[in-house]
Design a protein around this motif. Structure first.
Motif, PDB file in Angstrom:
ATOM      1  N   ARG A  25       0.846  -1.196   0.000  1.00  0.00           N
ATOM      2  CA  ARG A  25       0.000   0.000   0.000  1.00  0.00           C
ATOM      3  C   ARG A  25       0.884   1.250   0.000  1.00  0.00           C
ATOM      4  NH1 ARG A  25      -2.879   2.453   4.509  1.00  0.00           N
ATOM      5  NH2 ARG A  25      -3.806   4.211   3.454  1.00  0.00           N
ATOM      6  N   ASN A  47      -6.589  11.555   8.997  1.00  0.00           N
ATOM      7  CA  ASN A  47      -5.842  10.456   9.624  1.00  0.00           C
ATOM      8  C   ASN A  47      -5.429   9.471   8.535  1.00  0.00           C
ATOM      9  OD1 ASN A  47      -8.220  10.609  12.246  1.00  0.00           O
ATOM     10  ND2 ASN A  47      -6.092  11.182  12.434  1.00  0.00           N
ATOM     11  N   GLY A  48      -4.177   9.079   8.591  1.00  0.00           N
ATOM     12  CA  GLY A  48      -3.698   8.086   7.627  1.00  0.00           C
ATOM     13  C   GLY A  48      -3.319   8.652   6.274  1.00  0.00           C
ATOM     14  N   GLY A  50      -0.705  10.220   5.482  1.00  0.00           N
ATOM     15  CA  GLY A  50       0.729  10.051   5.208  1.00  0.00           C
ATOM     16  C   GLY A  50       1.608  11.146   5.791  1.00  0.00           C
ATOM     17  N   LYS A  51       1.051  11.986   6.665  1.00  0.00           N
ATOM     18  CA  LYS A  51       1.809  13.131   7.194  1.00  0.00           C
ATOM     19  C   LYS A  51       3.021  12.684   8.017  1.00  0.00           C
ATOM     20  CE  LYS A  51      -1.854  14.653   9.383  1.00  0.00           C
ATOM     21  NZ  LYS A  51      -2.755  13.540   9.010  1.00  0.00           N
ATOM     22  N   THR A  52       2.790  11.748   8.949  1.00  0.00           N
ATOM     23  CA  THR A  52       3.895  11.307   9.813  1.00  0.00           C
ATOM     24  C   THR A  52       4.962  10.578   8.998  1.00  0.00           C
ATOM     25  OG1 THR A  52       2.442  11.194  11.720  1.00  0.00           O
ATOM     26  CG2 THR A  52       4.448   9.881  11.842  1.00  0.00           C
ATOM     27  N   THR A  53       4.518   9.826   8.006  1.00  0.00           N
ATOM     28  CA  THR A  53       5.480   9.121   7.141  1.00  0.00           C
ATOM     29  C   THR A  53       6.316  10.149   6.381  1.00  0.00           C
ATOM     30  OG1 THR A  53       3.853   7.354   6.932  1.00  0.00           O
ATOM     31  CG2 THR A  53       5.682   7.335   5.361  1.00  0.00           C
ATOM     32  N   GLU A 160       1.864  17.092  14.994  1.00  0.00           N
ATOM     33  CA  GLU A 160       0.601  17.263  15.726  1.00  0.00           C
ATOM     34  C   GLU A 160       0.805  17.761  17.158  1.00  0.00           C
ATOM     35  OE1 GLU A 160      -2.434  14.372  15.216  1.00  0.00           O
ATOM     36  OE2 GLU A 160      -1.780  13.894  13.190  1.00  0.00           O
TER      37      GLU A 160
HETATM   38  N1  LIG Z   1       5.617   1.095   9.778  1.00  0.00           N
HETATM   39  C1  LIG Z   1       4.437   0.962   9.147  1.00  0.00           C
HETATM   40  N2  LIG Z   1       4.030  -0.249   8.681  1.00  0.00           N
HETATM   41  C2  LIG Z   1       2.865  -0.392   8.025  1.00  0.00           C
HETATM   42  N3  LIG Z   1       2.012   0.629   7.767  1.00  0.00           N
HETATM   43  C3  LIG Z   1       2.357   1.843   8.204  1.00  0.00           C
HETATM   44  C4  LIG Z   1       3.577   2.089   8.916  1.00  0.00           C
HETATM   45  N4  LIG Z   1       3.649   3.405   9.218  1.00  0.00           N
HETATM   46  C5  LIG Z   1       2.525   3.968   8.732  1.00  0.00           C
HETATM   47  N5  LIG Z   1       1.745   3.048   8.121  1.00  0.00           N
HETATM   48  C6  LIG Z   1       0.452   3.291   7.463  1.00  0.00           C
HETATM   49  O1  LIG Z   1       0.646   4.359   6.554  1.00  0.00           O
HETATM   50  C7  LIG Z   1      -0.530   5.180   6.493  1.00  0.00           C
HETATM   51  C8  LIG Z   1      -0.131   6.611   6.743  1.00  0.00           C
HETATM   52  O2  LIG Z   1       0.239   6.743   8.104  1.00  0.00           O
HETATM   53  P1  LIG Z   1       0.758   8.114   8.722  1.00  0.00           P
HETATM   54  O3  LIG Z   1       1.030   7.861  10.157  1.00  0.00           O
HETATM   55  O4  LIG Z   1       1.863   8.640   7.882  1.00  0.00           O
HETATM   56  O5  LIG Z   1      -0.529   9.044   8.542  1.00  0.00           O
HETATM   57  P2  LIG Z   1      -0.868  10.444   9.208  1.00  0.00           P
HETATM   58  O6  LIG Z   1      -1.360  11.319   8.101  1.00  0.00           O
HETATM   59  O7  LIG Z   1       0.277  10.938   9.995  1.00  0.00           O
HETATM   60  O8  LIG Z   1      -2.085  10.061  10.165  1.00  0.00           O
HETATM   61  P3  LIG Z   1      -2.556  10.697  11.591  1.00  0.00           P
HETATM   62  O9  LIG Z   1      -3.187  12.021  11.288  1.00  0.00           O
HETATM   63  O10 LIG Z   1      -3.563   9.687  12.056  1.00  0.00           O
HETATM   64  O11 LIG Z   1      -1.358  10.777  12.480  1.00  0.00           O
HETATM   65  C9  LIG Z   1      -1.495   4.624   7.529  1.00  0.00           C
HETATM   66  O12 LIG Z   1      -2.440   3.810   6.851  1.00  0.00           O
HETATM   67  C10 LIG Z   1      -0.608   3.782   8.419  1.00  0.00           C
HETATM   68  O13 LIG Z   1      -1.311   2.704   8.973  1.00  0.00           O
END
Ligand SMILES: Nc1ncnc2c1ncn2[C@@H]1O[C@H](COP(=O)(O)OP(=O)(O)OP(=O)(O)O)[C@@H](O)[C@H]1O
Length: 241
Positions: A25, A47-48, A50-53, A160
């Motif tokens: 994914r 949420n989800g 991809g910001k933290t990634t 955040e």
């Molecule tokens: N190490 C990992 N292994 C598998 N999936 C991951 C991993 N890290 C993140 N994900 C998935 O990648 C997607 C994006 O996650 P991310 O944490 O980057 O989103 P986000 O925008 O920061 O969300 P939030 O606002 O909830 O913090 C999510 O579906 C998450 O489950």
């Protein structure tokens, strides 16, 4: 160096075509962005999204599958203050001791460390001797943000910072970002708080389903999309999915 409108602004981070896939994914798709000195940038998205990634890849904590991140210096980690979603404070140590430990980590000399002023600014004076991990969520967030500034970093990245806080706590964090901005710090933060973003961000990026869907100043994006505020802009972009 980056030249815009006659001003030469230094680019601190330049990311091009970052992609990250977890178990088939793709959670960040071709993400490109730059962070220029003195800017306050808000990264928004559901949420989800991809910001933290994305933040992890900008900090080289997460290795992208493809794409490139360039920093203004090789030693960027020493000159960056980072608050991740959970800041692991040292168990069994007071607020003051935690600050000293983080300061040592950042190579800040004791005599350069003004703990009382820092605690005053972040509303933690009374908690100086309390165990850090026993602080309330709002106090822990403030402490986490306080330690990002210990080494006078060139760039501050906050993931955040106001999540889970009550309105008063959110306002406190907003105020701290405003103060960083007034000092001329460069701040990149992710947020779900429309008011915070509208009040403090020079530039907004909205991620949706792994892509940076829009980026620009709040006013230029509001005009371009014919909406009345950041809240409406966010709904429009994230509902288009
Ligand atoms: N190490 C990992 N292994 C598998 N999936 C991951 C991993 N890290 C993140 N994900 C998935 O990648 C997607 C994006 O996650 P991310 O944490 O980057 O989103 P986000 O925008 O920061 O969300 P939030 O606002 O909830 O913090 C999510 O579906 C998450 O489950």
């Amino acid at each position: 160096m980056f030249n815009e409108g006659g001003f030469t602004l230094r680019t601190l981070i330049k990311a091009e075509n970052l992609t990250k896939t977890y178990r088939g994914r793709t959670v960040v798709k071709n993400g490109s962005l730059h962070i220029r000195e003195g800017e306050t940038i808000a990264l928004m998205g559901p949420n989800g999204a991809g910001k933290t990634t994305m933040i992890g890849m900008l900090l080289r904590l997460i290795h992208p599958d493809s794409g490139v991140v360039q920093h203004w210096t090789q030693n960027f980690k020493a000159e960056t203050g980072v608050q991740l979603q959970s800041t692991p404070f040292f168990e069994g140590h007071s607020v003051e001791e935690n600050i000293r430990l983080f300061a040592a980590f950042y190579n800040v000399k004791s005599k350069e460390l003004d703990i009382n002023s820092l605690l005053e600014v972040y509303g933690l004076r009374e908690e100086k001797k309390s165990p850090a991990i026993k602080l309330s969520l709002g106090q822990q967030k403030r402490l986490a943000i306080a330690v990002t500034t210990l080494h006078n970093p060139k760039l501050i990245i906050l993931d955040e910072p106001s999540a889970g806080l009550d309105p008063r706590g959110q306002k406190d964090i907003q105020q701290h970002i405003v103060e960083m901005k007034e000092r001329g710090d460069t701040v990149f933060f992710s947020s779900h708080d429309m008011l915070e973003v509208s009040k403090v961000a020079d530039r907004v990026m909205i991620m949706n389903d792994g892509e940076i869907a829009v980026t620009g100043t709040p006013q230029s994006l509001i005009n371009e999309h014919g909406v009345s505020d950041v809240d409406e802009l966010y709904s429009l972009i994230t509902e288009q999915g």
